[in-house]
Scaffold this motif. Structure first.
Motif, PDB file in Angstrom:
ATOM      1  N   UNK A   1      -7.796  10.257  -5.252  1.00 32.67           N
ATOM      2  CA  UNK A   1      -6.895  11.204  -5.899  1.00 32.67           C
ATOM      3  C   UNK A   1      -5.754  10.522  -6.638  1.00 32.67           C
ATOM      4  N   UNK A   2      -5.343   9.339  -6.190  1.00 33.73           N
ATOM      5  CA  UNK A   2      -4.186   8.695  -6.811  1.00 33.73           C
ATOM      6  C   UNK A   2      -4.549   8.162  -8.195  1.00 33.73           C
ATOM      7  N   UNK A   3      -3.688   8.411  -9.152  1.00 27.80           N
ATOM      8  CA  UNK A   3      -3.996   8.040 -10.538  1.00 27.80           C
ATOM      9  C   UNK A   3      -3.536   6.619 -10.851  1.00 27.80           C
ATOM     10  N   UNK A   4      -4.115   5.637 -10.168  1.00 27.21           N
ATOM     11  CA  UNK A   4      -3.789   4.272 -10.530  1.00 27.21           C
ATOM     12  C   UNK A   4      -4.700   3.836 -11.673  1.00 27.21           C
ATOM     13  N   UNK A   5      -4.228   2.911 -12.504  1.00 28.73           N
ATOM     14  CA  UNK A   5      -5.014   2.527 -13.674  1.00 28.73           C
ATOM     15  C   UNK A   5      -6.245   1.714 -13.294  1.00 28.73           C
ATOM     16  N   UNK A   6      -7.424   2.250 -13.551  1.00 26.74           N
ATOM     17  CA  UNK A   6      -8.657   1.559 -13.211  1.00 26.74           C
ATOM     18  C   UNK A   6      -9.678   1.830 -14.299  1.00 26.74           C
TER      19      UNK A   6
ATOM     20  N   UNK B   1       6.337 -11.904 -12.478  1.00 30.70           N
ATOM     21  CA  UNK B   1       4.876 -11.792 -12.505  1.00 30.70           C
ATOM     22  C   UNK B   1       4.479 -10.327 -12.713  1.00 30.70           C
ATOM     23  N   UNK B   2       4.810  -9.748 -13.862  1.00 30.24           N
ATOM     24  CA  UNK B   2       4.526  -8.319 -14.072  1.00 30.24           C
ATOM     25  C   UNK B   2       3.053  -7.958 -13.960  1.00 30.24           C
ATOM     26  N   UNK B   3       2.160  -8.841 -14.411  1.00 28.23           N
ATOM     27  CA  UNK B   3       0.731  -8.541 -14.300  1.00 28.23           C
ATOM     28  C   UNK B   3       0.304  -8.444 -12.830  1.00 28.23           C
ATOM     29  N   UNK B   4       0.840  -9.343 -12.004  1.00 29.72           N
ATOM     30  CA  UNK B   4       0.551  -9.293 -10.572  1.00 29.72           C
ATOM     31  C   UNK B   4       1.129  -8.021  -9.950  1.00 29.72           C
ATOM     32  N   UNK B   5       2.261  -7.568 -10.474  1.00 25.49           N
ATOM     33  CA  UNK B   5       2.866  -6.337  -9.963  1.00 25.49           C
ATOM     34  C   UNK B   5       1.934  -5.154 -10.178  1.00 25.49           C
ATOM     35  N   UNK B   6       1.311  -5.091 -11.343  1.00 24.06           N
ATOM     36  CA  UNK B   6       0.392  -3.982 -11.620  1.00 24.06           C
ATOM     37  C   UNK B   6      -0.812  -4.038 -10.687  1.00 24.06           C
ATOM     38  N   UNK B   7      -1.312  -5.218 -10.413  1.00 23.32           N
ATOM     39  CA  UNK B   7      -2.396  -5.346  -9.440  1.00 23.32           C
ATOM     40  C   UNK B   7      -1.931  -4.877  -8.059  1.00 23.32           C
ATOM     41  N   UNK B   8      -0.698  -5.246  -7.725  1.00 22.45           N
ATOM     42  CA  UNK B   8      -0.126  -4.889  -6.428  1.00 22.45           C
ATOM     43  C   UNK B   8       0.000  -3.376  -6.283  1.00 22.45           C
ATOM     44  N   UNK B   9       0.432  -2.688  -7.334  1.00 23.50           N
ATOM     45  CA  UNK B   9       0.593  -1.235  -7.235  1.00 23.50           C
ATOM     46  C   UNK B   9      -0.743  -0.541  -6.994  1.00 23.50           C
ATOM     47  N   UNK B  10      -1.819  -1.076  -7.549  1.00 24.77           N
ATOM     48  CA  UNK B  10      -3.148  -0.516  -7.321  1.00 24.77           C
ATOM     49  C   UNK B  10      -3.519  -0.632  -5.837  1.00 24.77           C
ATOM     50  N   UNK B  11      -3.288  -1.799  -5.293  1.00 22.97           N
ATOM     51  CA  UNK B  11      -3.606  -2.031  -3.894  1.00 22.97           C
ATOM     52  C   UNK B  11      -2.708  -1.196  -2.997  1.00 22.97           C
ATOM     53  N   UNK B  12      -1.428  -1.112  -3.335  1.00 17.86           N
ATOM     54  CA  UNK B  12      -0.486  -0.347  -2.539  1.00 17.86           C
ATOM     55  C   UNK B  12      -0.864   1.133  -2.522  1.00 17.86           C
ATOM     56  N   UNK B  13      -1.301   1.638  -3.663  1.00 17.17           N
ATOM     57  CA  UNK B  13      -1.712   3.044  -3.741  1.00 17.17           C
ATOM     58  C   UNK B  13      -2.894   3.322  -2.826  1.00 17.17           C
TER      59      UNK B  13
ATOM     60  N   UNK C   1       6.677   2.998  -8.648  1.00 14.78           N
ATOM     61  CA  UNK C   1       6.778   3.082  -7.190  1.00 14.78           C
ATOM     62  C   UNK C   1       7.559   4.309  -6.717  1.00 14.78           C
ATOM     63  N   UNK C   2       7.990   5.151  -7.640  1.00 15.81           N
ATOM     64  CA  UNK C   2       8.858   6.264  -7.262  1.00 15.81           C
ATOM     65  C   UNK C   2       8.180   7.251  -6.320  1.00 15.81           C
ATOM     66  N   UNK C   3       6.872   7.389  -6.400  1.00 12.99           N
ATOM     67  CA  UNK C   3       6.186   8.393  -5.580  1.00 12.99           C
ATOM     68  C   UNK C   3       5.967   7.989  -4.136  1.00 12.99           C
ATOM     69  N   UNK C   4       6.208   6.720  -3.785  1.00 15.57           N
ATOM     70  CA  UNK C   4       5.912   6.254  -2.434  1.00 15.57           C
ATOM     71  C   UNK C   4       7.103   6.357  -1.487  1.00 15.57           C
ATOM     72  N   UNK C   5       8.302   6.605  -2.031  1.00 11.64           N
ATOM     73  CA  UNK C   5       9.508   6.758  -1.212  1.00 11.64           C
ATOM     74  C   UNK C   5       9.708   5.585  -0.250  1.00 11.64           C
ATOM     75  N   UNK C   6       9.583   4.379  -0.789  1.00  7.92           N
ATOM     76  CA  UNK C   6       9.760   3.188   0.043  1.00  7.92           C
ATOM     77  C   UNK C   6      11.237   2.947   0.327  1.00  7.92           C
ATOM     78  N   UNK C   7      11.570   2.374   1.491  1.00  9.26           N
ATOM     79  CA  UNK C   7      12.962   2.013   1.784  1.00  9.26           C
ATOM     80  C   UNK C   7      13.474   0.998   0.770  1.00  9.26           C
ATOM     81  N   UNK C   8      14.787   1.011   0.553  1.00 11.23           N
ATOM     82  CA  UNK C   8      15.374   0.131  -0.462  1.00 11.23           C
ATOM     83  C   UNK C   8      15.131  -1.341  -0.159  1.00 11.23           C
ATOM     84  N   UNK C   9      15.143  -1.726   1.124  1.00  5.65           N
ATOM     85  CA  UNK C   9      14.935  -3.144   1.443  1.00  5.65           C
ATOM     86  C   UNK C   9      13.528  -3.591   1.066  1.00  5.65           C
ATOM     87  N   UNK C  10      12.542  -2.690   1.214  1.00  3.91           N
ATOM     88  CA  UNK C  10      11.183  -3.039   0.813  1.00  3.91           C
ATOM     89  C   UNK C  10      11.049  -3.072  -0.705  1.00  3.91           C
TER      90      UNK C  10
END
Length: 298
Positions: A206-211, A155-167, A135-144
């Motif tokens: 352009x974003x290099x999310x794992x797909x 739920x690490x597997x769900x986190x990886x799914x989430x990062x794809x959607x967030x990207x 998540x370092x490239x998104x510069x999200x606020x600390x509270x988020x």
């Protein structure tokens, strides 16, 4: 050297070229491979039998573009030990195994190498170092960031799914988006329409999310369907009850917001660009198709 997964994201890997990823937790092995692929670049995946049949020194081929890429050997056993001792001193190798254990000869050999690293993969929650890396490239606020970590720490597997959607869909101008995405937990190549509320489609290409390669076309077509819905919404002046295809009630406000943020001309241009991208993917024989080749200009 030998480490467990919890030390991976803080370990120096620059000089390492022989990796052995082993353990009894398949999902943690996948998390490890995802990180190593980002650090070491494209990989050529082969079986242990194919690896054992390789010549002692790689012979350059006019037809083999991946000759210098990292080789990923799956299903490794102690049979690979003898072969590994003759490995090229410039080639990078990643061996994976769910059968090898800490006491295995191959594990002991790799960890004894100055350029070797054995990584034990056992059940592990989401790591802070792992979380920060993706998540370092998104510069999200600390509270988020704290909110996301709390939601996915177990739920690490769900986190990886989430990062794809967030990207695909992150928009700093929508303060509620993080909460909405956490609740959605959608995989980008699924049929759920939540992922289609995209106001910056450049990220989706352009974003290099794992797909995985086999999901390129389904992902593009899902986005195309979403764009067509947005285009239709504008044409009928946002009267969602007149849409040719009904919207899931939870998705309706997102579609309406996305439609109001863009013009019909922009939506049409993105739609046409996606069709061009699909055509380019279909005509490409490369198994390592790079989304960045088809960067979508705004």
């Amino acid at each position: 050297m030998k480490i467990n997964f919890d030390k991976l994201f803080s370990a120096p890997l620059e000089s390492t070229r022989i990796f052995l990823v082993f353990g009894n937790e398949a999902s943690v092995i996948e998390r490890t491979l995802l990180y190593l692929k980002k650090v070491k670049g494209p990989v050529l995946e082969i079986t242990e039998k194919e690896y054992l049949d390789l010549p002692a020194v790689d012979t350059p081929s006019l037809f083999e573009e991946l000759n210098n890429n990292t080789k990923l050997i799956t299903g490794t056993t102690d049979k690979s030990l003898k072969k590994c001792k003759t490995c090229s001193d410039t080639q990078t190798y990643i061996f994976t195994s769910q059968s090898l254990r800490t006491t295995s000869s191959f594990v002991k050999f790799v960890q004894s190498l100055p350029e070797g690293l054995a990584i034990g993969c056992y059940e592990a929650p989401l790591l802070r170092t792992e979380f920060n890396y993706y998540l370092k490239g998104l510069n999200l606020p600390q509270d988020q960031l704290n909110l996301i970590f709390q939601a996915f720490s177990n739920q690490p597997d769900e986190f990886y799914n989430f990062t794809k959607l967030l990207a695909l869909s992150y928009d700093s101008s929508c303060p509620d988006l993080i909460n909405q995405l956490i609740k959605a937990k959608v995989v980008p190549h699924s049929d759920n329409q939540t992922l289609l509320f995209i106001n910056n489609l450049t990220k989706s290409i352009a974003h290099e999310f794992p797909l995985p390669t086999e999901h390129y076309i389904p992902t593009l077509r899902s986005i195309v369907r979403g764009l067509l819905t947005l285009y239709e919404l504008k044409a009928i002046n946002y009267q969602k009850d007149r849409l040719s295809k009904a919207l899931f009630f939870k998705d309706q406000p997102h579609y309406l917001t996305a439609a109001r943020k863009s013009t019909s001309a922009v939506i049409k241009a993105k739609y046409e660009k996606l069709l061009q991208t699909e055509k380019a993917i279909k005509s490409s024989n490369s198994q390592l198709f790079n989304w960045r080749m088809f960067h979508m200009e705004q």
